[in-house]
Design an enzyme around this catalytic site. Structure first.
Site, short mmCIF file in Angstrom:
data_model
loop_
_atom_site.label_atom_id
_atom_site.label_comp_id
_atom_site.label_asym_id
_atom_site.label_seq_id
_atom_site.Cartn_x
_atom_site.Cartn_y
_atom_site.Cartn_z
N HIS A 1 36.32 67.23 53.43
CA HIS A 1 37.55 67.44 52.66
C HIS A 1 37.22 67.91 51.25
CE1 HIS A 1 41.24 65.68 50.47
NE2 HIS A 1 41.54 66.87 50.94
N HIS B 1 39.45 59.91 50.03
CA HIS B 1 40.79 59.86 50.59
C HIS B 1 40.76 59.27 52.00
CE1 HIS B 1 40.09 63.28 47.87
NE2 HIS B 1 41.08 62.71 47.22
FE1 FES Z 1 36.83 62.69 51.87
FE2 FES Z 1 39.01 63.61 50.65
S1 FES Z 1 36.94 63.82 50.04
S2 FES Z 1 38.89 62.46 52.48
#
Ligand code: FES
Length: 132
Positions: free
Chosen positions: A62, A81
């Site tokens: 992500h 997140h």
């Molecule tokens: Fe891992 Fe956003 S950086 S869920």
């Protein structure tokens, strides 16, 4: 999955691994941290005589936060997140914001028990192409 071959790199020897205790590695280069794990039971994509050795990037797909291993359920978990990835299912995302599964380092094990990374499935975070 987008499989890419990199120059092979020796990560460890089978004797260095304890079941369900991740070892820090880097592949295909120093800027790409990951973990090498002997899961203790055979899995798809597992290497070695027991088909239970896997390796994954520990940069969350992500936004690149560092993932940590949960030995209780054999997942890699993101503090950013809260994305979760299944180490027994080739890095499949269980929950979260990432839009791809976790990059898996493909492994081979030679007759001496040396574990070599030979490629990566899926794009490592921050790279526009899986090239060195
Ligand atoms: Fe891992 Fe956003 S950086 S869920």
């Amino acid at each position: 999955a987008a499989r890419v071959d990199y120059p092979a790199n020796r990560l460890a020897n089978i004797k260095d691994l304890k079941v369900n205790e991740p070892m820090q590695v880097n592949y295909p280069d120093i800027d790409s941290p990951g973990v090498l794990i002997k899961l203790g039971a055979p899995v798809d994509g597992g290497a070695g005589p027991d088909r239970d050795i896997v390796a994954y990037s520990t940069m969350c797909p992500h936004k690149g936060y560092p993932l940590s291993y949960n030995a209780a359920d054999k997942t890699l978990n993101c503090p950013g997140h809260f994305s979760r990835f299944d180490c027994e299912k080739e890095g499949q995302q269980i929950w979260g914001h990432a839009t791809q599964n976790l990059p898996m380092f493909r492994l081979t094990v030679d007759g001496a028990g040396d574990i070599h990374a030979v490629g990566v499935d899926e794009l490592i975070y921050g790279r526009t192409r899986n090239v060195l």
